[in-house]
Each structure stands twice: as structure tokens, then as C-alpha cells.
Design a protein around this motif. Structure first.
Motif, PDB file in Angstrom:
ATOM      1  N   GLN A  29     -22.695  14.640  16.240  1.00 33.40           N
ATOM      2  CA  GLN A  29     -22.531  13.700  17.342  1.00 33.40           C
ATOM      3  C   GLN A  29     -22.039  12.367  16.801  1.00 33.40           C
ATOM      4  OE1 GLN A  29     -26.766  13.821  18.522  1.00 33.40           O
ATOM      5  NE2 GLN A  29     -25.974  14.229  20.570  1.00 33.40           N
ATOM      6  N   PRO A  44     -27.621  15.665  15.097  1.00 30.77           N
ATOM      7  CA  PRO A  44     -28.493  15.204  16.180  1.00 30.77           C
ATOM      8  C   PRO A  44     -29.946  15.119  15.727  1.00 30.77           C
ATOM      9  CG  PRO A  44     -27.725  17.449  16.589  1.00 30.77           C
ATOM     10  CD  PRO A  44     -27.016  16.963  15.366  1.00 30.77           C
ATOM     11  N   GLU A  65     -31.411  14.437  23.733  1.00 29.88           N
ATOM     12  CA  GLU A  65     -30.004  14.194  23.398  1.00 29.88           C
ATOM     13  C   GLU A  65     -29.061  15.296  23.856  1.00 29.88           C
ATOM     14  OE1 GLU A  65     -29.476  13.497  19.220  1.00 29.88           O
ATOM     15  OE2 GLU A  65     -30.822  11.775  19.201  1.00 29.88           O
ATOM     16  N   LEU A  66     -29.561  16.547  23.854  1.00 24.63           N
ATOM     17  CA  LEU A  66     -28.668  17.680  24.097  1.00 24.63           C
ATOM     18  C   LEU A  66     -29.088  18.570  25.264  1.00 24.63           C
ATOM     19  CD1 LEU A  66     -28.200  18.756  20.362  1.00 24.63           C
ATOM     20  CD2 LEU A  66     -26.654  17.340  21.743  1.00 24.63           C
ATOM     21  N   GLN A 105     -25.547  20.056  25.845  1.00 18.92           N
ATOM     22  CA  GLN A 105     -24.843  19.038  26.630  1.00 18.92           C
ATOM     23  C   GLN A 105     -24.840  17.734  25.860  1.00 18.92           C
ATOM     24  OE1 GLN A 105     -26.490  18.914  30.759  1.00 18.92           O
ATOM     25  NE2 GLN A 105     -27.931  20.379  29.874  1.00 18.92           N
ATOM     26  N   ASN A 106     -23.798  16.974  26.005  1.00 19.05           N
ATOM     27  CA  ASN A 106     -23.695  15.681  25.346  1.00 19.05           C
ATOM     28  C   ASN A 106     -24.301  14.618  26.275  1.00 19.05           C
ATOM     29  OD1 ASN A 106     -23.034  13.701  23.571  1.00 19.05           O
ATOM     30  ND2 ASN A 106     -20.863  13.708  24.013  1.00 19.05           N
ATOM     31  N   SER A 109     -24.420  10.607  23.438  1.00 21.43           N
ATOM     32  CA  SER A 109     -23.423  10.088  22.497  1.00 21.43           C
ATOM     33  C   SER A 109     -22.038  10.097  23.144  1.00 21.43           C
ATOM     34  CB  SER A 109     -23.421  10.915  21.205  1.00 21.43           C
ATOM     35  OG  SER A 109     -22.915  12.203  21.455  1.00 21.43           O
ATOM     36  N   ASP A 111     -19.298  11.251  21.869  1.00 28.52           N
ATOM     37  CA  ASP A 111     -18.567  12.472  21.562  1.00 28.52           C
ATOM     38  C   ASP A 111     -19.429  13.374  20.689  1.00 28.52           C
ATOM     39  OD1 ASP A 111     -16.470  14.256  21.614  1.00 28.52           O
ATOM     40  OD2 ASP A 111     -15.160  13.104  20.296  1.00 28.52           O
ATOM     41  N   MET A 112     -19.146  14.651  20.737  1.00 31.27           N
ATOM     42  CA  MET A 112     -19.791  15.621  19.861  1.00 31.27           C
ATOM     43  C   MET A 112     -18.777  16.702  19.541  1.00 31.27           C
ATOM     44  SD  MET A 112     -22.434  17.793  22.217  1.00 31.27           S
ATOM     45  CE  MET A 112     -21.832  19.079  23.290  1.00 31.27           C
TER      46      MET A 112
END
Length: 141
Positions: A29, A44, A65-66, A105-106, A109, A111-112
Motif C-alpha cells: 500500500q 499493510p 485498512e483492507l 479493498q483499499n 491508502s 493506492d495499493m
């Protein structure tokens, strides 16, 4: 049973995951604007809060985060890095995770990316993450 780590004025304990998909790609990320080292790429994860074990903290961070759920027993301790940071000493614990539920899922951040391990060497990363790439390479051979 994992011991709980306490952050204190000397040490900052942080956990991260090398999430590895079925193709062997690893998720990284980009750190958001407004945070220390914004724009750099990282695994992450996040800080271990008071009263948490490292695995509990990582499961919580991955959910935040995800949006994925991880069973703590599916987190395999891999390696660690140590780096001075803002008057304290950062201890970054890296786990390998190949099993989770939910769609990644982002959520936090800018971008990932899912990348082959060798591509991680080309990324601009925080100083503590850089040695983890080499250690991860050795472990995954």
C-alpha cells in the motif's frame, strides 16, 4: 499464546503482513498524504495498541485498512526490522498471511498493488520495510 507488547517512550511496536495471493503476488500500500513518509510503499499493518498481542493488532489493522478478516492462527511470524523513528525505536514485526476472508479493498491508502516479490525491490519504501523484502525473499525461496 502470544505475549502482549506495550509501546513505551523507548519502543514503538508495529505489525505488518505480507499478504500473498494464489499467484504468489504480495500486497503493498502507499502511505497517505498527511502521514509520516507519505507516498512511500509499505506492507499493510499498523501500531500495536495497549493490551493487544501482535497477531490481534494485525488482524484488527487488516480489517480496518483492507476490510478482510484474518484468523490469528493463519498469521505466520516471518521476520522483523528495527529502525530509529522520531526519538523512539521502531520494532516492525512481519507476518506472512496466505488465507483471509472477504474481498481486499483499499480503505485507507491512496493506492495499493499486488506485485511479484522481485518488483518490491524497485519500490520506494520506509527504511524499516526495506530489509523485510530481502528477508521475505529468503523465506519464500
Amino acid at each position: 499464546m502470544q505475549k502482549k507488547l506495550e509501546n513505551n517512550p523507548t519502543f514503538l511496536f508495529v505489525v505488518a503482513a505480507a499478504l500473498i495471493d494464489l499467484q504468489g503476488h504480495i500486497l503493498v500500500q502507499q502511505r497517505p498524504e498527511g502521514k509520516n513518509m507519505a507516498g512511500l510503499w509499505e506492507f499493510p499493518g499498523g501500531k500495536v495498541e495497549a493490551g493487544e498481542s501482535p497477531a490481534t493488532a494485525l488482524a484488527r489493522e487488516l480489517k480496518e485498512e483492507l476490510g478482510i478478516s484474518v484468523v490469528e492462527g493463519d498469521l505466520t511470524p516471518a521476520t522483523f526490522a528495527s529502525e530509529p523513528l522520531d526519538g523512539r525505536h521502531l520494532i516492525l514485526l512481519l507476518y506472512i498471511c496466505k488465507k483471509w476472508s472477504g474481498k481486499v479493498q483499499n480503505l485507507e491508502s491512496p493506492d495499493m498493488a499486488w506485485l511479484p516479490l522481485e518488483d518490491l525491490y524497485d519500490l520506494a519504501m520506509p527504511p524499516a520495510d526495506v530489509p523485510l523484502v530481502e528477508q521475505l525473499s529468503k523465506l519464500l525461496r
